[in-house]
Design an enzyme around this catalytic site. Structure first.
Site, short mmCIF file in Angstrom:
data_model
loop_
_atom_site.label_atom_id
_atom_site.label_comp_id
_atom_site.label_asym_id
_atom_site.label_seq_id
_atom_site.Cartn_x
_atom_site.Cartn_y
_atom_site.Cartn_z
N GLU A 160 -18.18 23.19 -21.59
CA GLU A 160 -19.22 24.18 -21.88
C GLU A 160 -19.79 23.99 -23.29
OE1 GLU A 160 -17.63 27.84 -19.02
OE2 GLU A 160 -16.88 27.61 -21.07
N ASN A 183 -15.11 26.39 -23.07
CA ASN A 183 -14.19 25.25 -22.95
C ASN A 183 -14.91 24.00 -23.45
OD1 ASN A 183 -15.78 24.21 -20.80
ND2 ASN A 183 -14.59 25.39 -19.29
N ARG A 184 -14.24 22.89 -23.42
CA ARG A 184 -14.81 21.67 -23.99
C ARG A 184 -16.11 21.25 -23.29
NH1 ARG A 184 -10.45 17.28 -25.10
NH2 ARG A 184 -9.89 17.92 -22.98
N ASP A 211 -9.56 33.38 -18.25
CA ASP A 211 -9.48 34.84 -18.26
C ASP A 211 -8.24 35.30 -19.04
OD1 ASP A 211 -11.74 34.95 -16.64
OD2 ASP A 211 -10.55 34.98 -14.80
#
Length: 486
Positions: free
Chosen positions: A211, A208-209, A277
Protein backbone atom coordinates in the site's frame (compact mmCIF):
# COMPACT_ATOMS: atom_id res chain seq x y z
CA UNK A 1 16.39 1.94 19.27
CA UNK A 2 16.80 1.12 23.00
CA UNK A 3 14.99 -2.01 24.11
CA UNK A 4 11.76 -1.26 25.98
CA UNK A 5 11.91 -2.92 29.44
CA UNK A 6 9.60 -5.92 29.91
CA UNK A 7 8.19 -4.36 33.08
CA UNK A 8 7.14 -1.26 31.14
CA UNK A 9 5.49 -3.37 28.44
CA UNK A 10 3.69 -5.48 31.06
CA UNK A 11 2.34 -2.34 32.72
CA UNK A 12 1.23 -1.05 29.31
CA UNK A 13 -0.67 -4.29 28.65
CA UNK A 14 -2.46 -4.04 31.98
CA UNK A 15 -3.48 -0.50 31.07
CA UNK A 16 -5.21 -1.48 27.81
CA UNK A 17 -8.48 -2.10 29.62
CA UNK A 18 -8.59 1.63 30.43
CA UNK A 19 -8.75 2.52 26.73
CA UNK A 20 -11.88 3.90 25.07
CA UNK A 21 -11.83 3.92 21.27
CA UNK A 22 -14.18 5.13 18.54
CA UNK A 23 -14.06 2.99 15.37
CA UNK A 24 -15.62 4.21 12.11
CA UNK A 25 -15.34 2.20 8.91
CA UNK A 26 -16.57 -0.58 6.66
CA UNK A 27 -18.29 -3.38 8.57
CA UNK A 28 -18.44 -6.81 6.96
CA UNK A 29 -19.80 -10.23 7.81
CA UNK A 30 -17.35 -13.13 7.61
CA UNK A 31 -19.00 -16.53 7.20
CA UNK A 32 -17.15 -19.85 7.40
CA UNK A 33 -18.78 -23.03 6.10
CA UNK A 34 -17.00 -26.19 7.24
CA UNK A 35 -17.48 -29.71 6.00
CA UNK A 36 -15.89 -32.67 4.29
CA UNK A 37 -15.47 -33.78 0.70
CA UNK A 38 -15.93 -37.45 -0.12
CA UNK A 39 -17.10 -37.37 -3.72
CA UNK A 40 -17.19 -35.42 -6.98
CA UNK A 41 -20.48 -34.02 -8.24
CA UNK A 42 -22.12 -35.99 -11.09
CA UNK A 43 -23.32 -32.64 -12.50
CA UNK A 44 -19.87 -31.10 -13.03
CA UNK A 45 -16.23 -31.95 -12.17
CA UNK A 46 -16.40 -30.17 -8.80
CA UNK A 47 -16.16 -31.48 -5.23
CA UNK A 48 -19.32 -31.87 -3.17
CA UNK A 49 -19.01 -30.24 0.26
CA UNK A 50 -20.99 -32.06 2.94
CA UNK A 51 -21.66 -29.13 5.28
CA UNK A 52 -21.11 -29.90 8.96
CA UNK A 53 -21.25 -26.46 10.60
CA UNK A 54 -21.24 -22.75 9.90
CA UNK A 55 -19.67 -19.86 11.81
CA UNK A 56 -20.29 -16.12 11.38
CA UNK A 57 -18.28 -13.26 12.86
CA UNK A 58 -17.72 -9.54 12.30
CA UNK A 59 -15.14 -8.69 9.65
CA UNK A 60 -13.51 -5.54 8.30
CA UNK A 61 -13.91 -2.70 10.78
CA UNK A 62 -16.00 -5.12 12.83
CA UNK A 63 -12.89 -7.23 13.32
CA UNK A 64 -11.09 -4.15 14.65
CA UNK A 65 -13.88 -3.92 17.23
CA UNK A 66 -13.47 -7.63 18.08
CA UNK A 67 -9.77 -7.15 18.65
CA UNK A 68 -10.28 -4.09 20.83
CA UNK A 69 -12.82 -5.82 23.06
CA UNK A 70 -10.49 -8.84 23.36
CA UNK A 71 -7.91 -6.46 24.83
CA UNK A 72 -10.47 -5.15 27.31
CA UNK A 73 -11.01 -1.74 25.69
CA UNK A 74 -14.38 0.02 25.58
CA UNK A 75 -15.49 0.68 22.00
CA UNK A 76 -18.00 2.87 20.19
CA UNK A 77 -18.59 1.64 16.63
CA UNK A 78 -20.19 3.63 13.81
CA UNK A 79 -20.79 1.99 10.43
CA UNK A 80 -23.41 1.22 7.77
CA UNK A 81 -25.12 -2.05 6.89
CA UNK A 82 -27.75 -2.99 4.33
CA UNK A 83 -31.39 -3.86 5.01
CA UNK A 84 -30.72 -7.56 4.47
CA UNK A 85 -30.25 -10.71 6.57
CA UNK A 86 -26.47 -10.28 6.66
CA UNK A 87 -26.91 -6.77 8.02
CA UNK A 88 -29.24 -8.08 10.72
CA UNK A 89 -26.81 -10.90 11.60
CA UNK A 90 -23.88 -8.49 11.75
CA UNK A 91 -25.81 -6.07 13.97
CA UNK A 92 -26.54 -8.89 16.39
CA UNK A 93 -22.93 -10.07 16.46
CA UNK A 94 -21.56 -6.58 17.10
CA UNK A 95 -24.18 -5.76 19.71
CA UNK A 96 -23.51 -9.04 21.51
CA UNK A 97 -19.91 -8.16 22.30
CA UNK A 98 -19.18 -6.82 25.80
CA UNK A 99 -18.05 -3.21 26.07
CA UNK A 100 -19.35 -2.12 22.64
CA UNK A 101 -21.73 0.75 21.90
CA UNK A 102 -22.83 0.08 18.29
CA UNK A 103 -24.27 2.63 15.88
CA UNK A 104 -24.92 0.55 12.75
CA UNK A 105 -26.92 2.70 10.36
CA UNK A 106 -29.11 0.98 7.76
CA UNK A 107 -29.20 2.01 4.11
CA UNK A 108 -32.14 0.60 2.17
CA UNK A 109 -31.28 -1.39 -0.94
CA UNK A 110 -27.62 -1.77 0.01
CA UNK A 111 -25.99 -5.19 0.30
CA UNK A 112 -24.06 -5.77 3.49
CA UNK A 113 -20.56 -6.86 2.50
CA UNK A 114 -20.40 -10.60 3.15
CA UNK A 115 -17.48 -12.95 2.58
CA UNK A 116 -18.29 -16.65 2.70
CA UNK A 117 -15.41 -19.13 2.90
CA UNK A 118 -15.92 -22.83 2.20
CA UNK A 119 -13.46 -25.09 4.01
CA UNK A 120 -13.18 -28.87 3.59
CA UNK A 121 -10.98 -31.11 5.72
CA UNK A 122 -8.99 -28.09 6.87
CA UNK A 123 -8.42 -26.80 3.31
CA UNK A 124 -9.82 -23.53 1.96
CA UNK A 125 -11.83 -24.43 -1.17
CA UNK A 126 -13.58 -21.23 -2.24
CA UNK A 127 -14.50 -17.70 -1.14
CA UNK A 128 -17.72 -16.06 -2.35
CA UNK A 129 -18.16 -12.28 -1.86
CA UNK A 130 -21.38 -10.29 -1.92
CA UNK A 131 -20.94 -6.52 -1.74
CA UNK A 132 -21.64 -3.09 -3.15
CA UNK A 133 -18.52 -0.95 -3.51
CA UNK A 134 -19.87 2.58 -3.64
CA UNK A 135 -20.28 5.56 -1.34
CA UNK A 136 -23.15 5.65 1.12
CA UNK A 137 -26.07 8.05 0.61
CA UNK A 138 -25.03 11.69 1.34
CA UNK A 139 -27.71 12.15 4.01
CA UNK A 140 -26.59 8.93 5.69
CA UNK A 141 -23.00 10.20 5.56
CA UNK A 142 -24.11 13.40 7.30
CA UNK A 143 -25.81 11.38 10.01
CA UNK A 144 -22.77 9.15 10.42
CA UNK A 145 -20.48 12.17 10.85
CA UNK A 146 -22.89 13.70 13.39
CA UNK A 147 -23.05 10.52 15.48
CA UNK A 148 -19.27 10.04 15.32
CA UNK A 149 -18.74 13.70 16.26
CA UNK A 150 -20.78 13.15 19.43
CA UNK A 151 -19.06 9.83 20.21
CA UNK A 152 -15.53 11.19 19.75
CA UNK A 153 -16.08 13.55 22.69
CA UNK A 154 -16.54 10.62 25.10
CA UNK A 155 -13.76 8.40 23.73
CA UNK A 156 -10.00 8.91 23.66
CA UNK A 157 -9.00 8.12 20.10
CA UNK A 158 -10.58 7.73 16.65
CA UNK A 159 -9.79 4.81 14.35
CA UNK A 160 -10.75 4.96 10.68
CA UNK A 161 -10.85 1.43 9.30
CA UNK A 162 -11.12 1.84 5.54
CA UNK A 163 -11.79 -1.27 3.49
CA UNK A 164 -12.83 0.68 0.40
CA UNK A 165 -16.51 -0.33 0.55
CA UNK A 166 -17.88 3.22 0.64
CA UNK A 167 -18.42 4.23 4.26
CA UNK A 168 -15.39 6.57 4.26
CA UNK A 169 -15.67 7.76 0.65
CA UNK A 170 -15.72 11.40 -0.47
CA UNK A 171 -15.30 14.00 2.28
CA UNK A 172 -16.42 11.70 5.10
CA UNK A 173 -12.92 10.76 6.29
CA UNK A 174 -11.81 14.41 6.15
CA UNK A 175 -14.84 15.56 8.19
CA UNK A 176 -14.27 12.85 10.81
CA UNK A 177 -10.60 13.79 11.22
CA UNK A 178 -11.54 17.46 11.62
CA UNK A 179 -14.16 16.59 14.24
CA UNK A 180 -11.69 14.47 16.22
CA UNK A 181 -9.00 17.15 16.20
CA UNK A 182 -11.55 19.79 17.20
CA UNK A 183 -12.30 17.63 20.25
CA UNK A 184 -8.58 17.22 20.99
CA UNK A 185 -8.49 13.56 19.96
CA UNK A 186 -5.86 11.68 17.96
CA UNK A 187 -6.70 9.80 14.75
CA UNK A 188 -5.31 6.45 13.57
CA UNK A 189 -6.05 5.43 9.96
CA UNK A 190 -5.87 1.98 8.40
CA UNK A 191 -5.95 3.17 4.76
CA UNK A 192 -7.15 1.84 1.43
CA UNK A 193 -6.57 2.91 -2.17
CA UNK A 194 -4.22 5.56 -3.55
CA UNK A 195 -5.84 8.82 -2.44
CA UNK A 196 -4.27 9.46 0.96
CA UNK A 197 -5.18 13.15 0.73
CA UNK A 198 -8.53 12.06 2.21
CA UNK A 199 -6.69 11.28 5.47
CA UNK A 200 -4.58 14.47 5.58
CA UNK A 201 -3.53 15.49 9.06
CA UNK A 202 -4.09 12.08 10.70
CA UNK A 203 -1.83 11.39 13.65
CA UNK A 204 -0.85 7.90 12.52
CA UNK A 205 -1.38 6.01 9.27
CA UNK A 206 -0.67 2.27 8.94
CA UNK A 207 -0.19 1.08 5.33
CA UNK A 208 1.48 -2.21 4.54
CA UNK A 209 4.47 -2.30 2.23
CA UNK A 210 2.42 -2.77 -0.96
CA UNK A 211 0.00 0.00 0.00
CA UNK A 212 2.91 2.35 0.70
CA UNK A 213 4.26 1.76 -2.79
CA UNK A 214 0.80 2.21 -4.36
CA UNK A 215 0.17 5.46 -2.49
CA UNK A 216 3.53 7.05 -3.32
CA UNK A 217 4.45 5.44 -6.64
CA UNK A 218 7.90 4.81 -5.13
CA UNK A 219 9.91 1.58 -4.83
CA UNK A 220 9.90 -0.23 -1.46
CA UNK A 221 12.50 -2.91 -2.15
CA UNK A 222 14.87 -2.11 0.71
CA UNK A 223 15.22 -0.31 4.05
CA UNK A 224 16.33 3.00 2.53
CA UNK A 225 13.64 2.91 -0.16
CA UNK A 226 10.92 2.21 2.41
CA UNK A 227 12.06 5.08 4.62
CA UNK A 228 12.17 7.44 1.64
CA UNK A 229 8.61 6.47 0.69
CA UNK A 230 7.44 6.86 4.30
CA UNK A 231 8.90 10.38 4.52
CA UNK A 232 7.36 11.32 1.18
CA UNK A 233 3.94 10.08 2.31
CA UNK A 234 4.19 11.89 5.64
CA UNK A 235 5.30 15.18 4.10
CA UNK A 236 2.69 15.09 1.32
CA UNK A 237 -0.26 14.81 3.68
CA UNK A 238 0.89 16.16 7.02
CA UNK A 239 0.79 12.88 8.92
CA UNK A 240 2.35 13.00 12.37
CA UNK A 241 3.67 9.42 12.09
CA UNK A 242 3.70 6.49 9.66
CA UNK A 243 3.84 2.81 10.62
CA UNK A 244 4.52 0.36 7.79
CA UNK A 245 3.83 -3.34 8.31
CA UNK A 246 6.34 -5.42 6.36
CA UNK A 247 5.16 -9.02 6.78
CA UNK A 248 8.13 -11.27 7.58
CA UNK A 249 10.37 -8.19 7.94
CA UNK A 250 8.41 -6.80 10.88
CA UNK A 251 7.34 -3.15 11.19
CA UNK A 252 8.94 0.26 10.77
CA UNK A 253 7.72 3.35 12.62
CA UNK A 254 8.59 6.90 11.48
CA UNK A 255 7.75 9.50 14.14
CA UNK A 256 9.20 12.92 13.40
CA UNK A 257 12.79 12.12 12.48
CA UNK A 258 12.94 9.08 14.77
CA UNK A 259 12.91 5.67 13.10
CA UNK A 260 12.06 2.50 15.04
CA UNK A 261 12.23 -0.96 13.52
CA UNK A 262 10.53 -3.96 15.09
CA UNK A 263 11.60 -7.40 13.79
CA UNK A 264 8.84 -9.94 13.13
CA UNK A 265 7.78 -11.85 16.26
CA UNK A 266 6.00 -14.85 14.73
CA UNK A 267 7.53 -18.29 15.28
CA UNK A 268 4.97 -19.90 12.96
CA UNK A 269 2.74 -18.29 10.34
CA UNK A 270 -0.56 -20.06 9.67
CA UNK A 271 -2.83 -17.25 8.44
CA UNK A 272 -2.22 -13.51 7.93
CA UNK A 273 -5.90 -12.62 7.37
CA UNK A 274 -6.97 -9.96 9.85
CA UNK A 275 -3.43 -9.29 11.09
CA UNK A 276 -3.68 -5.63 10.02
CA UNK A 277 -6.83 -5.27 12.14
CA UNK A 278 -4.96 -6.66 15.14
CA UNK A 279 -2.12 -4.19 14.60
CA UNK A 280 -4.33 -1.10 14.37
CA UNK A 281 -6.44 -2.29 17.33
CA UNK A 282 -3.46 -2.81 19.62
CA UNK A 283 -1.87 0.45 18.51
CA UNK A 284 -4.99 2.49 19.12
CA UNK A 285 -5.76 0.84 22.47
CA UNK A 286 -2.23 1.52 23.72
CA UNK A 287 -2.32 5.12 22.48
CA UNK A 288 -5.74 5.63 24.06
CA UNK A 289 -4.30 4.35 27.35
CA UNK A 290 -1.58 7.02 27.18
CA UNK A 291 1.36 5.01 25.85
CA UNK A 292 4.02 6.47 23.57
CA UNK A 293 4.01 5.47 19.91
CA UNK A 294 7.12 3.25 20.23
CA UNK A 295 5.56 1.32 23.13
CA UNK A 296 2.24 1.05 21.28
CA UNK A 297 4.01 -0.19 18.14
CA UNK A 298 6.02 -2.72 20.13
CA UNK A 299 2.82 -4.17 21.61
CA UNK A 300 1.20 -4.19 18.16
CA UNK A 301 4.18 -6.09 16.78
CA UNK A 302 3.90 -8.71 19.53
CA UNK A 303 0.15 -9.00 18.86
CA UNK A 304 0.76 -9.47 15.13
CA UNK A 305 3.21 -12.28 15.89
CA UNK A 306 0.55 -14.03 17.94
CA UNK A 307 -2.38 -13.62 15.56
CA UNK A 308 -0.60 -14.90 12.43
CA UNK A 309 0.04 -18.13 14.33
CA UNK A 310 -3.72 -18.67 14.47
CA UNK A 311 -5.99 -19.89 11.70
CA UNK A 312 -8.70 -17.66 10.26
CA UNK A 313 -9.73 -14.17 11.31
CA UNK A 314 -8.66 -14.25 14.96
CA UNK A 315 -8.06 -11.90 17.90
CA UNK A 316 -5.36 -11.48 20.52
CA UNK A 317 -6.28 -11.27 24.19
CA UNK A 318 -4.64 -9.36 27.01
CA UNK A 319 -3.36 -12.53 28.69
CA UNK A 320 -1.77 -13.72 25.44
CA UNK A 321 0.15 -10.46 25.12
CA UNK A 322 1.33 -10.78 28.71
CA UNK A 323 2.38 -14.40 28.21
CA UNK A 324 4.33 -13.45 25.07
CA UNK A 325 6.62 -11.18 27.13
CA UNK A 326 7.85 -14.13 29.19
CA UNK A 327 6.91 -17.11 27.04
CA UNK A 328 6.75 -20.49 28.71
CA UNK A 329 8.89 -23.18 27.22
CA UNK A 330 8.11 -26.81 26.66
CA UNK A 331 5.15 -28.44 28.35
CA UNK A 332 3.76 -25.35 30.08
CA UNK A 333 2.72 -23.99 26.69
CA UNK A 334 -0.07 -26.57 26.82
CA UNK A 335 -1.68 -24.94 29.86
CA UNK A 336 -4.21 -22.48 28.44
CA UNK A 337 -7.04 -20.25 29.51
CA UNK A 338 -10.54 -21.32 28.52
CA UNK A 339 -10.65 -18.79 25.66
CA UNK A 340 -7.20 -19.83 24.39
CA UNK A 341 -8.19 -23.50 24.58
CA UNK A 342 -11.30 -22.79 22.49
CA UNK A 343 -9.20 -21.07 19.82
CA UNK A 344 -6.67 -23.92 19.83
CA UNK A 345 -9.44 -26.49 19.42
CA UNK A 346 -10.85 -24.47 16.51
CA UNK A 347 -7.44 -24.45 14.80
CA UNK A 348 -7.11 -28.22 15.24
CA UNK A 349 -10.63 -28.77 13.96
CA UNK A 350 -9.96 -26.71 10.84
CA UNK A 351 -7.14 -29.13 10.05
CA UNK A 352 -9.63 -31.97 10.13
CA UNK A 353 -8.42 -33.40 13.45
CA UNK A 354 -10.65 -35.30 15.86
CA UNK A 355 -10.88 -33.62 19.29
CA UNK A 356 -11.07 -35.62 22.51
CA UNK A 357 -11.93 -34.40 26.01
CA UNK A 358 -11.63 -35.82 29.49
CA UNK A 359 -11.64 -34.20 32.88
CA UNK A 360 -10.89 -34.68 36.54
CA UNK A 361 -9.17 -33.35 39.65
CA UNK A 362 -5.91 -35.28 39.00
CA UNK A 363 -4.85 -34.44 42.56
CA UNK A 364 -2.11 -37.06 42.74
CA UNK A 365 -1.18 -38.37 39.32
CA UNK A 366 -1.00 -42.17 39.47
CA UNK A 367 -0.86 -45.10 36.99
CA UNK A 368 -4.66 -45.17 36.76
CA UNK A 369 -4.66 -41.60 35.45
CA UNK A 370 -1.88 -42.37 32.99
CA UNK A 371 -3.78 -45.42 31.72
CA UNK A 372 -6.99 -43.40 31.23
CA UNK A 373 -5.18 -40.61 29.37
CA UNK A 374 -3.40 -43.08 27.09
CA UNK A 375 -6.71 -44.65 26.11
CA UNK A 376 -8.37 -41.27 25.60
CA UNK A 377 -5.54 -40.06 23.36
CA UNK A 378 -5.75 -43.23 21.25
CA UNK A 379 -9.35 -42.33 20.36
CA UNK A 380 -8.62 -38.85 18.99
CA UNK A 381 -6.01 -36.71 17.24
CA UNK A 382 -5.76 -34.09 20.00
CA UNK A 383 -6.79 -34.47 23.64
CA UNK A 384 -7.98 -31.62 25.87
CA UNK A 385 -7.87 -32.26 29.62
CA UNK A 386 -10.30 -30.24 31.74
CA UNK A 387 -8.87 -29.72 35.23
CA UNK A 388 -10.94 -28.79 38.31
CA UNK A 389 -9.65 -25.61 39.93
CA UNK A 390 -8.60 -25.60 43.60
CA UNK A 391 -11.94 -24.06 44.62
CA UNK A 392 -13.83 -26.69 42.63
CA UNK A 393 -11.86 -29.57 44.17
CA UNK A 394 -12.42 -28.21 47.68
CA UNK A 395 -16.17 -28.08 47.13
CA UNK A 396 -16.24 -31.60 45.73
CA UNK A 397 -13.69 -33.36 47.95
CA UNK A 398 -13.76 -31.43 51.21
CA UNK A 399 -11.54 -28.90 53.04
CA UNK A 400 -8.41 -31.11 53.08
CA UNK A 401 -8.21 -31.21 49.28
CA UNK A 402 -6.62 -30.56 46.89
CA UNK A 403 -3.30 -31.99 47.96
CA UNK A 404 -1.53 -30.17 45.13
CA UNK A 405 -2.34 -26.70 43.80
CA UNK A 406 -4.03 -26.25 40.43
CA UNK A 407 -0.78 -24.82 39.01
CA UNK A 408 1.16 -27.92 40.06
CA UNK A 409 -1.52 -30.31 38.80
CA UNK A 410 -1.73 -28.50 35.46
CA UNK A 411 2.06 -28.56 35.03
CA UNK A 412 2.27 -32.30 35.72
CA UNK A 413 -0.56 -33.08 33.29
CA UNK A 414 0.99 -30.87 30.60
CA UNK A 415 4.24 -32.79 30.87
CA UNK A 416 2.51 -35.93 29.58
CA UNK A 417 2.66 -36.59 25.84
CA UNK A 418 -0.95 -37.77 25.91
CA UNK A 419 -2.28 -34.34 26.95
CA UNK A 420 -2.28 -31.77 24.14
CA UNK A 421 -4.05 -29.00 26.06
CA UNK A 422 -4.84 -28.48 29.76
CA UNK A 423 -7.45 -25.95 30.81
CA UNK A 424 -8.99 -25.18 34.20
CA UNK A 425 -12.67 -24.92 35.04
CA UNK A 426 -14.04 -23.47 38.27
CA UNK A 427 -17.52 -25.01 38.13
CA UNK A 428 -18.39 -28.29 39.85
CA UNK A 429 -18.79 -30.00 36.46
CA UNK A 430 -17.21 -29.43 33.03
CA UNK A 431 -20.57 -28.97 31.28
CA UNK A 432 -19.93 -25.38 30.20
CA UNK A 433 -16.44 -26.27 28.99
CA UNK A 434 -17.86 -29.16 26.97
CA UNK A 435 -20.48 -26.85 25.42
CA UNK A 436 -17.72 -24.43 24.44
CA UNK A 437 -15.22 -26.94 23.01
CA UNK A 438 -17.71 -29.40 21.45
CA UNK A 439 -15.33 -32.40 21.51
CA UNK A 440 -15.85 -35.23 19.06
CA UNK A 441 -15.28 -37.80 21.77
CA UNK A 442 -15.83 -37.49 25.53
CA UNK A 443 -13.89 -39.94 27.71
CA UNK A 444 -14.48 -41.04 31.32
CA UNK A 445 -13.48 -44.08 33.35
CA UNK A 446 -15.50 -47.29 33.23
CA UNK A 447 -16.65 -46.75 36.83
CA UNK A 448 -19.34 -44.64 35.11
CA UNK A 449 -21.99 -45.72 32.64
CA UNK A 450 -22.44 -43.75 29.43
CA UNK A 451 -25.69 -42.33 30.83
CA UNK A 452 -23.89 -41.11 33.97
CA UNK A 453 -21.12 -39.21 32.17
CA UNK A 454 -21.58 -35.47 32.73
CA UNK A 455 -22.02 -33.76 29.37
CA UNK A 456 -22.49 -37.05 27.55
CA UNK A 457 -25.99 -36.13 26.39
CA UNK A 458 -24.68 -32.82 24.98
CA UNK A 459 -21.94 -34.55 23.00
CA UNK A 460 -24.27 -37.23 21.66
CA UNK A 461 -26.89 -34.65 20.64
CA UNK A 462 -24.49 -33.04 18.13
CA UNK A 463 -23.18 -36.37 16.83
CA UNK A 464 -20.16 -36.95 19.08
CA UNK A 465 -19.53 -40.10 21.08
CA UNK A 466 -18.91 -41.04 24.71
CA UNK A 467 -16.28 -43.69 25.45
CA UNK A 468 -15.42 -45.40 28.71
CA UNK A 469 -11.78 -46.13 29.54
CA UNK A 470 -10.76 -49.32 31.32
CA UNK A 471 -9.55 -48.81 34.89
CA UNK A 472 -6.52 -50.21 36.68
CA UNK A 473 -7.78 -51.92 39.87
CA UNK A 474 -6.63 -50.28 43.09
CA UNK A 475 -5.35 -47.17 41.34
CA UNK A 476 -7.36 -44.18 42.52
CA UNK A 477 -6.45 -40.98 44.29
CA UNK A 478 -8.38 -42.08 47.38
CA UNK A 479 -6.50 -45.39 47.52
CA UNK A 480 -3.19 -43.62 46.90
CA UNK A 481 -3.81 -41.17 49.76
CA UNK A 482 -4.79 -44.07 52.04
CA UNK A 483 -1.53 -45.87 51.25
CA UNK A 484 0.48 -42.70 51.93
CA UNK A 485 -1.21 -42.39 55.33
CA UNK A 486 -0.22 -45.98 56.12
Amino acid sequence: MPEIPVAELAEAIRGLKRASVLVVGDAMLDRYVYGSVRRISPEAPVPVLAVEREVAMPGGAGNVVRNLTALGAAVAFVSVVGDDQSGSDLTGLIGGQPGVEPWLLVQGGRHTTTKTRFIANGQHMLRADQEVVQGIHPRLADRLVKIAGDAVAVTTILVLSDYGKGVLDGETARRLIDAAHAAGRKVVVDPKGRDYARYAGADLITPNRAELSEATGMPVDGEDAILAAMRALRDAHGFRAVLVTRSEDGMTLLEGESVHHFPAEAEEVHDVSGAGDTVVSTLSAAMAAGQSLPVAARLANIAAGIVVGKVGTAVVREEELAEALTPERGALRKVMSRAAAAEQVERWRRRGWRIGFTNGCFDLLHPGHVHLLEQARSWCDRLVVGLNSDASVKRLKGPTRPIQSEAARAAVLASLATADCVTLFDEDTPVELIRLLKPDVLVKGADYTVEQVVGGDIVQDYGGEVRLAQLLPGNSTTATVARIKG
